[in-house]
Motif scaffolding. Structure first.
Motif, mmCIF file in Angstrom:
data_model
loop_
_atom_site.group_PDB
_atom_site.id
_atom_site.type_symbol
_atom_site.label_atom_id
_atom_site.label_comp_id
_atom_site.label_asym_id
_atom_site.label_seq_id
_atom_site.Cartn_x
_atom_site.Cartn_y
_atom_site.Cartn_z
ATOM 1 N N ARG A 1 0.713 -1.309 0.011
ATOM 2 C CA ARG A 1 0.057 -0.063 0.034
ATOM 3 C C ARG A 1 0.902 1.241 0.146
ATOM 4 N N ARG A 2 1.918 1.342 0.586
ATOM 5 C CA ARG A 2 2.791 2.306 0.979
ATOM 6 C C ARG A 2 3.569 2.555 -0.850
ATOM 7 N N ASP B 1 0.236 4.042 -2.640
ATOM 8 C CA ASP B 1 -0.442 5.303 -2.015
ATOM 9 C C ASP B 1 0.683 6.615 -2.209
ATOM 10 N N GLU B 2 1.910 6.219 -2.246
ATOM 11 C CA GLU B 2 2.859 7.159 -1.958
ATOM 12 C C GLU B 2 3.597 7.393 -3.660
ATOM 13 N N LYS B 3 3.102 6.790 -4.593
ATOM 14 C CA LYS B 3 3.344 6.722 -5.865
ATOM 15 C C LYS B 3 4.910 6.331 -6.126
#
Length: 566
Positions: A89-90, A93-95
């Motif tokens: 997810r990191r 979500d943080e592209k």
């Protein structure tokens, strides 16, 4: 264990039964291009660690992998732990995922885990969804208690479910590619492995225009690498439509031949390799992708991975995994560009010198299949000095690190000095150790004679072409300053004449060499003088100074002191 436990393995172990492939073609093949590389460090490598990486450590390793140039990276098994899920997810979500990199995630054929895995990758631009189930007869019968039909049905039902979820993900902007592994392929009947793979492809409705990845893992390496290659070629030959899939391999290293298995499988039709940096993985590890890539590089093939800073890669890897790269690890270990053997050192030194003089571009150096500078290593540690080293190795270090060009006639004497020192220390000598030893043994030899002050002048200033030189100065003899004077056909001969007035023996001048140690206004010179006595003993002395004349006088004093001491 009883004394008889290992006497007859045939009663306990059955040999691997190879596939029949009498017209195999892979032995005559040649690798001409790099495969698609897929790093599984973040999953397969991580699960082998005593202390698995946390999210921050995984982020560091992911950045390293993308920096090296991996375009497909198995980010994890998101249903296995919260860490795996949060890490993925990191990334999303943080592209953090570069535009040309595809995340790969893995899932067994379990409906709830498949669904959680899709939730984990929601919003990712590109995903390889890798699913698998065990197909070997031992796994089918004893672990899962299912027959062949049930095993196929499980894979097919999962494939249909994945296809539906992938269609939903595509609507939200995530491109999904499929990968399927008949887990424990190396122990599965080839005919059954092909049957289940083709059933999965049919269920996924893949076509030649959008091929899936079929991964054939040597989950446990149970055969010789040539037999694994036979399985790969057999599979490719017998598939109904070879264009429907990209063939991937995932060799493990239980027999210590994962590298060989990967290379032979590429000859047999594989197009993609899954593995890890330095071969990390469960049990004995995976195929080492760095070794594979540099094997290709040394054959003139661009591997597509940037390994120019191998020390930096190794340092990050060791820090985040807690593992240690062995000093003799291929290409990357601390000692792989060293040579302790004297004959090896001599060969390396001569060929490197030849390349430098001829300005050659092609690399043909004995014992060094790779130019260390290509991966950020230096020539400084190529030669290491110990009691087994030869004279040429010490000379090579002194020249490349410190600029001392040792005369050929001096090499045996230097080699003996180095050997005796290494024997005394019972250890390897570093470059600095060698430099210190050389200075102590050949340059700073100040007894029984030490040159303190001096002046030279021509006896007849009007005739410089054929003129004698007068030497006057102060020499410490056994610690006592003594005024001396001598005459000779040059400064060295005049000093020697002066030394004889205070007890120096008669010696023969055998050789003289000198060269500059540096350039510019602060340049220094070094001189080497070899003397012989009436007992046929010879000895070298060395002197250095900003003044070549003074360096030569110091070399004479050193040579006399050394041969007198001997």
């Amino acid at each position: 264990m009883s004394a008889n436990a290992m006497k007859d393995p045939s009663q306990k172990y059955m040999p691997f039964q190879p596939v029949s492939l009498p017209e195999r073609t892979w032995p005559s093949g040649v690798i001409t291009k790099a495969p698609v590389w897929c790093s599984v460090d973040l999953r397969d490598g991580n699960q082998s660690l005593a202390t698995p990486m946390n999210v921050e450590e995984k982020l560091v390793l992911f950045d390293l992998l993308t920096g090296i140039g991996f375009k497909e990276i198995e980010a994890g098994y998101p249903a296995a732990s919260e860490t795996e899920y949060l890490f993925i997810r990191r990334l999303i979500d943080e592209k953090r995922i570069p535009d040309d990199v595809t995340l790969q995630v893995i899932s067994p054929c379990i409906e709830s885990i498949v669904e959680k895995t899709f939730r984990a990758v929601e919003g990712a631009p590109r995903v390889i969804f890798h699913f698998l189930n065990s197909t070997s007869p031992v796994q089918r019968k004893l672990v899962y208690a299912i027959d062949e039909d049930a095993c196929v049905a499980l894979a097919v039902d999962t494939a249909r479910h994945i296809r539906e979820l992938a269609a939903e993900a595509e609507k939200k902007g995530t491109r999904v590619r499929f990968e399927y592994s008949p887990e424990s392929f190396s122990e599965t009947e080839p005919e059954f492995a092909l049957r289940i793979v083709e059933a999965v492809m049919d269920a996924l409705e893949v076509s030649a225009s959008a091929p899936m990845i079929v991964n054939l893992p040597a989950t446990v390496e149970v055969s010789m690498p040539n037999q694994y290659a036979d399985l790969v070629e057999w599979f490719c030959r017998n598939a109904k439509d070879r264009k429907r899939f990209q063939l991937s391999i995932h060799p493990h290293n239980d027999r210590g031949t994962a590298i060989a298995a990967a290379e032979l499988a590429l000859l047999a039709g594989a197009e993609r390799v899954e593995g890890t940096l330095f071969g990390n993985g469960e049990r004995t590890g995976n195929a080492d992708l760095i070794t594979l890539a540099l094997n290709m590089y040394t054959q003139g093939i661009q591997p597509g991975l940037d390994l120019h800073d191998i020390n930096g890669i190794r340092d990050i890897y060791q820090k985040v995994t807690g593992l240690f790269v062995e000093p003799r690890h291929p290409y990357t270990g601390e000692f792989v560009y060293t040579a302790y053997s004297g004959t090896h050192q001599d060969a390396i030194s001569k060929v490197l010198d030849h390349r430098k003089k001829r300005r050659l571009s092609q690399w043909h150096v004995p014992y060094l299949p790779l130019d260390p500078s290509d991966i950020g290593r230096q020539y400084d540690p190529i030669i290491r000095i110990n009691s087994q080293s030869g004279k040429s190795g010490a000379a090579f270090v002194l020249e490349t690190q410190f600029g001392y060009k040792i005369p050929k006639a001096m090499l045996p004497e230097l080699g003996q000095v180095v050997k005796e020192a290494a024997d005394r220390e019972n250890a390897e000598l570093s470059g600095n150790d060698l430099f210190k030893l050389f200075n102590e043994e050949f340059i700073r030899v100040e007894t029984p004679y030490e040159l303190k002050t001096y002046r030279t002048s021509y006896l007849h200033e009007e005739d410089e072409e054929d003129n004698e030189v007068r030497f006057t100065g102060v020499i410490n003899h056994l610690g006592q300053p003594t005024d001396v004077e001598g005459v000779g056909n040059g400064p060295i001969d005049a000093l020697y004449d002066a030394l004889r007035t205070i007890g120096a023996a008669d010696f023969d001048f055998l050789s003289y060499d000198q060269h500059a140690l540096s350039t510019g206004s602060d340049s220094r010179a070094i001189a080497y003088i070899q003397l012989g006595d009436k007992n046929n003993r010879t000895c070298f002395g060395v002197g250095t100074s900003r003044d070549i004349r003074k360096a030569s006088l110091r070399a004479l004093i050193s040579a006399i002191n050394r041969i007198s001491r001997a």
